[in-house]
Scaffold this motif. Structure first.
Motif, PDB file in Angstrom:
ATOM      1  N   ARG A  11       0.055  12.547  -3.868  1.00 26.85           N
ATOM      2  CA  ARG A  11       0.557  13.427  -4.918  1.00 26.85           C
ATOM      3  C   ARG A  11      -0.581  13.919  -5.808  1.00 26.85           C
ATOM      4  N   GLU A  12      -1.531  13.029  -6.101  1.00 31.84           N
ATOM      5  CA  GLU A  12      -2.682  13.433  -6.917  1.00 31.84           C
ATOM      6  C   GLU A  12      -3.525  14.472  -6.194  1.00 31.84           C
ATOM      7  N   ALA A  13      -3.490  14.448  -4.858  1.00 33.32           N
ATOM      8  CA  ALA A  13      -4.227  15.430  -4.053  1.00 33.32           C
ATOM      9  C   ALA A  13      -3.410  16.689  -3.797  1.00 33.32           C
ATOM     10  N   GLY A  20       0.778  -1.231   0.000  1.00 29.67           N
ATOM     11  CA  GLY A  20       0.000   0.000   0.000  1.00 29.67           C
ATOM     12  C   GLY A  20       0.806   1.275   0.000  1.00 29.67           C
ATOM     13  N   ALA A  21       2.124   1.198   0.177  1.00 28.09           N
ATOM     14  CA  ALA A  21       2.925   2.407   0.328  1.00 28.09           C
ATOM     15  C   ALA A  21       2.951   3.247  -0.956  1.00 28.09           C
ATOM     16  N   LYS A  22       3.248   2.596  -2.069  1.00 28.58           N
ATOM     17  CA  LYS A  22       3.338   3.333  -3.323  1.00 28.58           C
ATOM     18  C   LYS A  22       1.973   3.906  -3.722  1.00 28.58           C
ATOM     19  N   GLU A  23       0.923   3.135  -3.470  1.00 30.26           N
ATOM     20  CA  GLU A  23      -0.429   3.586  -3.827  1.00 30.26           C
ATOM     21  C   GLU A  23      -0.850   4.799  -2.989  1.00 30.26           C
ATOM     22  N   LEU A  24      -0.525   4.785  -1.692  1.00 30.60           N
ATOM     23  CA  LEU A  24      -0.861   5.929  -0.847  1.00 30.60           C
ATOM     24  C   LEU A  24      -0.057   7.147  -1.260  1.00 30.60           C
ATOM     25  N   LEU A  25       1.198   6.951  -1.562  1.00 31.66           N
ATOM     26  CA  LEU A  25       2.034   8.068  -1.995  1.00 31.66           C
ATOM     27  C   LEU A  25       1.500   8.693  -3.278  1.00 31.66           C
ATOM     28  N   GLU A  26       1.076   7.843  -4.197  1.00 32.33           N
ATOM     29  CA  GLU A  26       0.527   8.361  -5.452  1.00 32.33           C
ATOM     30  C   GLU A  26      -0.765   9.126  -5.203  1.00 32.33           C
ATOM     31  N   ALA A  27      -1.598   8.631  -4.289  1.00 32.42           N
ATOM     32  CA  ALA A  27      -2.856   9.321  -3.972  1.00 32.42           C
ATOM     33  C   ALA A  27      -2.590  10.685  -3.353  1.00 32.42           C
ATOM     34  N   PRO A  77       7.336   5.170 -10.464  1.00 31.18           N
ATOM     35  CA  PRO A  77       6.928   5.595 -11.814  1.00 31.18           C
ATOM     36  C   PRO A  77       6.102   6.889 -11.845  1.00 31.18           C
ATOM     37  N   PHE A  78       6.337   7.777 -10.899  1.00 32.31           N
ATOM     38  CA  PHE A  78       5.705   9.100 -10.914  1.00 32.31           C
ATOM     39  C   PHE A  78       6.567  10.011 -10.048  1.00 32.31           C
ATOM     40  N   HIS A  79       6.338  11.313 -10.134  1.00 31.68           N
ATOM     41  CA  HIS A  79       7.128  12.261  -9.332  1.00 31.68           C
ATOM     42  C   HIS A  79       6.625  12.187  -7.892  1.00 31.68           C
ATOM     43  N   ALA A  80       7.367  11.465  -7.047  1.00 39.03           N
ATOM     44  CA  ALA A  80       6.835  11.074  -5.740  1.00 39.03           C
ATOM     45  C   ALA A  80       7.107  12.084  -4.632  1.00 39.03           C
ATOM     46  N   ILE A  85      15.871   4.470  -4.971  1.00 39.16           N
ATOM     47  CA  ILE A  85      14.483   4.118  -4.679  1.00 39.16           C
ATOM     48  C   ILE A  85      13.531   5.090  -5.358  1.00 39.16           C
ATOM     49  N   VAL A  86      13.804   6.382  -5.226  1.00 40.44           N
ATOM     50  CA  VAL A  86      12.934   7.398  -5.830  1.00 40.44           C
ATOM     51  C   VAL A  86      12.879   7.226  -7.340  1.00 40.44           C
TER      52      VAL A  86
END
Length: 210
Positions: free
Chosen positions: A90-92, A81-88, A115-118, A110-111
């Motif tokens: 960023r989208e917010a 869930g870590a990458k998914e929460l981070l992406e959410a 696959p997105f600007h985290a 790691i960064v």
């Protein structure tokens, strides 16, 4: 990062064990657990006491390179869930910082695998005077983000990291990985990041500040 975003603690333990045994010492699981979340240069002093006849900078460089080799060989082991929460987040449009006691070169590995600007910025162990559990790493991140530390939420998996975040003044969420966090300063504990959303982070912040 290590243990919260990615499950690299087994890589670190393997690297530590190899190095101590190379110098004729013994490195146990309990020994490794005592260093989880600690600064690398502080850890180097421990390895020297276990017989590793190298200067601190060399110890840090060798451990880091060995972990990077394992990442290259086995891939980046994301925590659930870590990458998914981070992406959410960023989208917010939530500002984010990666606060890790790993050195910048490894953190950048790691960064770069995300696959997105985290992250808006990185605060790494080779760039602060005081390592976790000292509050400096989180205070530095908040200052560089331009956000008051009291308006920040930190997610951590280790006692040292959670203590650093909580004493700095952030809302501190513990997500245990290989160590229990019940007796460490925190605002709340989550068993996992899997299924967590930006709304959960907002609710956690609101609850802690109510």
């Amino acid at each position: 990062m290590d243990g919260t975003l990615v499950d690299t603690e087994p890589y670190w333990i393997a690297a530590e064990t190899e190095m101590v045994e190379e110098f004729g010492g013994t490195w146990t699981h309990d020994d490794a657990m005592r260093l989880v979340g600690s600064g690398l240069w502080e850890s180097a002093e421990v390895f020297q006491r276990y017989g590793v006849d190298l200067d601190a900078d060399t110890i840090v460089a060798r451990l880091t390179e060995r972990v990077r080799e394992q990442l290259s060989e086995h891939g980046v082991p994301w925590r659930p869930g870590a990458k998914e929460l981070l992406e959410a987040l960023r989208e917010a449009s939530v500002p984010t910082a990666l606060v890790t006691m790993s050195v910048r070169s490894m953190a950048q590995d790691i960064v770069d695998a995300i696959p997105f600007h985290a992250f808006d910025l990185l605060v790494t162990g080779d760039e602060v005077a005081e390592a976790k559990p000292h509050p400096e790493p989180y205070l530095t991140a908040a200052q560089q983000l331009g956000v008051p530390i009291g308006e920040c939420v930190a997610i951590e998996d280790s006692p040292a990291g959670l203590t650093s975040a909580a004493t700095a003044g952030a809302v501190a969420i513990g997500v245990p990985n290989i160590l229990a966090l019940d007796d460490v300063p925190h605002h709340l504990l989550w068993s996992t990041l899997d299924g967590r959303t930006a709304d959960d982070i907002a609710a956690a912040y609101a609850g802690a500040r109510a």
